[in-house]
Design an enzyme around this catalytic site. Structure first.
Site, PDB file in Angstrom:
ATOM      1  N   GLY A 105     -28.110  72.984  47.066  1.00 39.94           N
ATOM      2  CA  GLY A 105     -27.566  73.731  46.265  1.00 39.94           C
ATOM      3  C   GLY A 105     -27.223  74.626  46.746  1.00 39.94           C
ATOM      4  O   GLY A 105     -26.008  75.587  46.598  1.00 39.94           O
ATOM      5  N   TYR A 132     -46.317  71.635  41.414  1.00 38.75           N
ATOM      6  CA  TYR A 132     -46.037  72.905  42.037  1.00 38.75           C
ATOM      7  C   TYR A 132     -47.070  73.206  43.230  1.00 38.75           C
ATOM      8  O   TYR A 132     -46.737  73.993  43.987  1.00 38.75           O
ATOM      9  CB  TYR A 132     -45.767  74.231  41.081  1.00 38.75           C
ATOM     10  CG  TYR A 132     -44.659  73.979  40.269  1.00 38.75           C
ATOM     11  CD1 TYR A 132     -43.382  73.924  40.892  1.00 38.75           C
ATOM     12  CD2 TYR A 132     -44.858  73.855  38.944  1.00 38.75           C
ATOM     13  CE1 TYR A 132     -42.370  73.675  39.954  1.00 38.75           C
ATOM     14  CE2 TYR A 132     -43.797  73.690  38.046  1.00 38.75           C
ATOM     15  CZ  TYR A 132     -42.441  73.858  38.513  1.00 38.75           C
ATOM     16  OH  TYR A 132     -41.441  73.688  37.573  1.00 38.75           O
ATOM     17  N   LEU A 133     -48.256  72.472  43.011  1.00 38.18           N
ATOM     18  CA  LEU A 133     -49.140  72.772  44.417  1.00 38.18           C
ATOM     19  C   LEU A 133     -48.412  72.399  45.783  1.00 38.18           C
ATOM     20  O   LEU A 133     -48.983  73.033  46.707  1.00 38.18           O
ATOM     21  CB  LEU A 133     -50.336  71.762  44.034  1.00 38.18           C
ATOM     22  CG  LEU A 133     -51.437  72.234  43.018  1.00 38.18           C
ATOM     23  CD1 LEU A 133     -52.344  71.014  42.823  1.00 38.18           C
ATOM     24  CD2 LEU A 133     -52.167  73.343  43.310  1.00 38.18           C
ATOM     25  N   ASP A 139     -38.373  68.848  50.426  1.00 37.92           N
ATOM     26  CA  ASP A 139     -38.109  67.412  50.176  1.00 37.92           C
ATOM     27  C   ASP A 139     -37.387  66.952  51.564  1.00 37.92           C
ATOM     28  O   ASP A 139     -37.346  65.815  51.796  1.00 37.92           O
ATOM     29  CB  ASP A 139     -36.946  67.336  49.111  1.00 37.92           C
ATOM     30  CG  ASP A 139     -37.319  67.531  47.764  1.00 37.92           C
ATOM     31  OD1 ASP A 139     -38.546  67.221  47.782  1.00 37.92           O
ATOM     32  OD2 ASP A 139     -36.643  67.879  46.933  1.00 37.92           O
ATOM     33  N   HIS A 188     -37.034  64.062  44.282  1.00 37.77           N
ATOM     34  CA  HIS A 188     -36.627  63.678  43.220  1.00 37.77           C
ATOM     35  C   HIS A 188     -35.346  62.435  43.711  1.00 37.77           C
ATOM     36  O   HIS A 188     -34.696  61.587  43.143  1.00 37.77           O
ATOM     37  CB  HIS A 188     -35.546  64.730  42.425  1.00 37.77           C
ATOM     38  CG  HIS A 188     -34.934  64.315  41.308  1.00 37.77           C
ATOM     39  ND1 HIS A 188     -35.367  63.690  40.080  1.00 37.77           N
ATOM     40  CD2 HIS A 188     -33.617  64.504  41.074  1.00 37.77           C
ATOM     41  CE1 HIS A 188     -34.477  63.524  39.346  1.00 37.77           C
ATOM     42  NE2 HIS A 188     -33.189  63.796  39.703  1.00 37.77           N
ATOM     43  N   ARG A 224     -45.494  73.020  46.971  1.00 35.06           N
ATOM     44  CA  ARG A 224     -44.846  73.944  47.371  1.00 35.06           C
ATOM     45  C   ARG A 224     -45.233  75.665  47.509  1.00 35.06           C
ATOM     46  O   ARG A 224     -44.501  76.429  47.783  1.00 35.06           O
ATOM     47  CB  ARG A 224     -43.208  73.999  46.855  1.00 35.06           C
ATOM     48  CG  ARG A 224     -43.259  74.377  45.430  1.00 35.06           C
ATOM     49  CD  ARG A 224     -41.904  74.190  44.992  1.00 35.06           C
ATOM     50  NE  ARG A 224     -41.440  74.890  43.998  1.00 35.06           N
ATOM     51  CZ  ARG A 224     -40.571  74.871  43.031  1.00 35.06           C
ATOM     52  NH1 ARG A 224     -39.940  73.696  43.064  1.00 35.06           N
ATOM     53  NH2 ARG A 224     -40.282  75.660  41.737  1.00 35.06           N
ATOM     54  N   ARG A 253     -32.460  80.031  40.505  1.00 33.14           N
ATOM     55  CA  ARG A 253     -31.470  78.594  40.452  1.00 33.14           C
ATOM     56  C   ARG A 253     -29.970  79.067  40.104  1.00 33.14           C
ATOM     57  O   ARG A 253     -29.471  78.052  39.798  1.00 33.14           O
ATOM     58  CB  ARG A 253     -32.258  77.671  39.709  1.00 33.14           C
ATOM     59  CG  ARG A 253     -33.801  77.036  40.234  1.00 33.14           C
ATOM     60  CD  ARG A 253     -34.059  75.930  39.777  1.00 33.14           C
ATOM     61  NE  ARG A 253     -35.358  75.305  40.307  1.00 33.14           N
ATOM     62  CZ  ARG A 253     -35.513  74.644  41.499  1.00 33.14           C
ATOM     63  NH1 ARG A 253     -34.491  74.477  42.273  1.00 33.14           N
ATOM     64  NH2 ARG A 253     -36.587  74.302  41.912  1.00 33.14           N
TER      65      ARG A 253
END
Length: 363
Positions: free
Chosen positions: A120, A287-288, A143, A187, A290, A80
């Site tokens: 991002g 996290y499951l 998302d 989010h 993705r 990230r």
């Protein structure tokens, strides 16, 4: 042998941000078309933008792309890293992250960088393009919140995983006469919660775009119980917020959330129990959603996106992100994508459809 008409002879490719089903399939689509059809050289950049900063790279061969169409994760690794938030860059000092990236770009003699990522990643790609680098973006996120594209790869796989989880929780909810709260990712935008919640028959769906009133939710659940329906399914996007929270500014909202010791799913469960007395249980998918292999749709979409990016490399059509618009794959300027989020419209046809079958959105 490189096609003499190709504007791109050698390019780098990286994956950045959270991992996502379809990354490897997209890498394969770009690389195989670029190598086999146009004879380009492909440089793999490890761990996102950090690999460009540290020059952690490797010239890739055809063998590197064998068998990765169905593989989850990313063979290139990810991070990230946000180079334009480097304090040295902001203060104008030398050896900042963006400057190191530009040096690596020159050192490797790249004609372009292909970046696979979400908001991002593509925003950073736009900033690099403004600094003079050739960049092509690809829209990756479960998302589905990247603007200028109807869909992102990874989204449909995540919807399938979340829907399967909701289906499985139905039996437990029914057996134990409980309210089951399923917290899903999302989010800033509620596409995943909306699609999975609708597909899984969620009785209540809470999204960031529609602030909720616990009294509205409670009435809906109590009415169901009084009608003899002994269980309910509540799907909560991680960015869901109450009507009271919606009145706060961003700074105050962030401060309030940081004080909370539990995620939104647990908070909603507590609020429901206190308001109704109905026993509630929480499952956070985390996290499951993705992880794992991409579904057939995402493999096809990734291949279409990747091969289109190869065509853009051939033509020198830089400074754009590959997008699906009205069922047509095309390139859109990165400047239209940078720094923006695609929320669920309040007049969405799917929101309307869900309401028509009795789904409560808490408003």
């Amino acid at each position: 042998m490189v096609n003499k008409q190709s504007k791109t002879k050698r390019f780098g490719i990286l994956t950045s941000g959270g991992d996502c089903p379809g990354l490897n399939a997209t890498i394969r689509g770009v690389a195989r078309a670029a190598m086999d059809k146009y004879g380009m050289e492909v440089v793999g950049i490890r761990n996102g933008y950090r690999g460009l900063i540290e020059n952690d790279t490797q010239l890739l061969s055809r063998d590197d792309f064998g068998g990765i169409l169905t593989r989850g994760g990313t063979i290139l690794g990810t991070s990230r890293e946000k180079p334009f938030k480097d304090k040295d860059w902001l203060s104008g000092e030398k050896n900042s992250a963006p400057e190191l990236i530009m040096r690596t770009y020159e050192k490797l003699k790249l004609d372009c960088i292909v970046v696979l990522g979400g908001n991002g990643t593509n925003t950073t790609g736009y900033f690099l393009a403004k600094e003079g680098l050739n960049v092509i973006g690809l829209p990756k996120t479960i998302d589905n919140d990247i603007v200028e594209t109807d869909v992102t790869f990874g989204f449909h796989t995540a919807v399938g995983v979340a829907t399967d989880a909701i289906d499985r929780l139905h039996s437990t909810a029914h057996s134990h006469n409980r309210v089951m709260i399923i917290e899903v990712m999302g989010h800033k935008a509620g596409w995943l919660g909306l699609f999975a919640g609708t597909a899984g028959g969620g009785d209540v769906i809470l999204l960031p775009e529609i602030p909720y009133d616990i009294n509205s939710i409670s009435k809906h659940l109590v009415d169901r119980a009084n009608a003899g329906k002994n269980f309910s399914i509540v799907v909560v996007a991680e960015g869901a917020l109450s009507k009271e929270e919606a009145k706060l500014d961003k700074k105050e909202f962030k401060k309030q959330r940081e004080k909370s010791s539990v995620s939104i799913g647990y908070r909603v469960a507590k609020e429901i129990e206190e308001a109704t007395g109905l026993e509630s249980r929480v499952t956070v998918l985390g996290y499951l959603q993705r992880g794992g292999i991409p579904c057939a749709y995402d493999r096809v979409l990734s291949t279409m996106f990747g091969t289109y990016a190869a065509e853009m490399l051939f033509k020198g059509d830089y400074g754009k992100m590959v997008a699906m618009r009205n069922n047509v794959v095309e390139g859109v300027p990165l400047e239209l994508v940078a720094g923006k989020i695609k929320p669920v419209p309040l007049d969405s046809q799917l929101v309307f459809a869900a309401r028509q079958v009795g789904t409560c959105f808490g408003d």
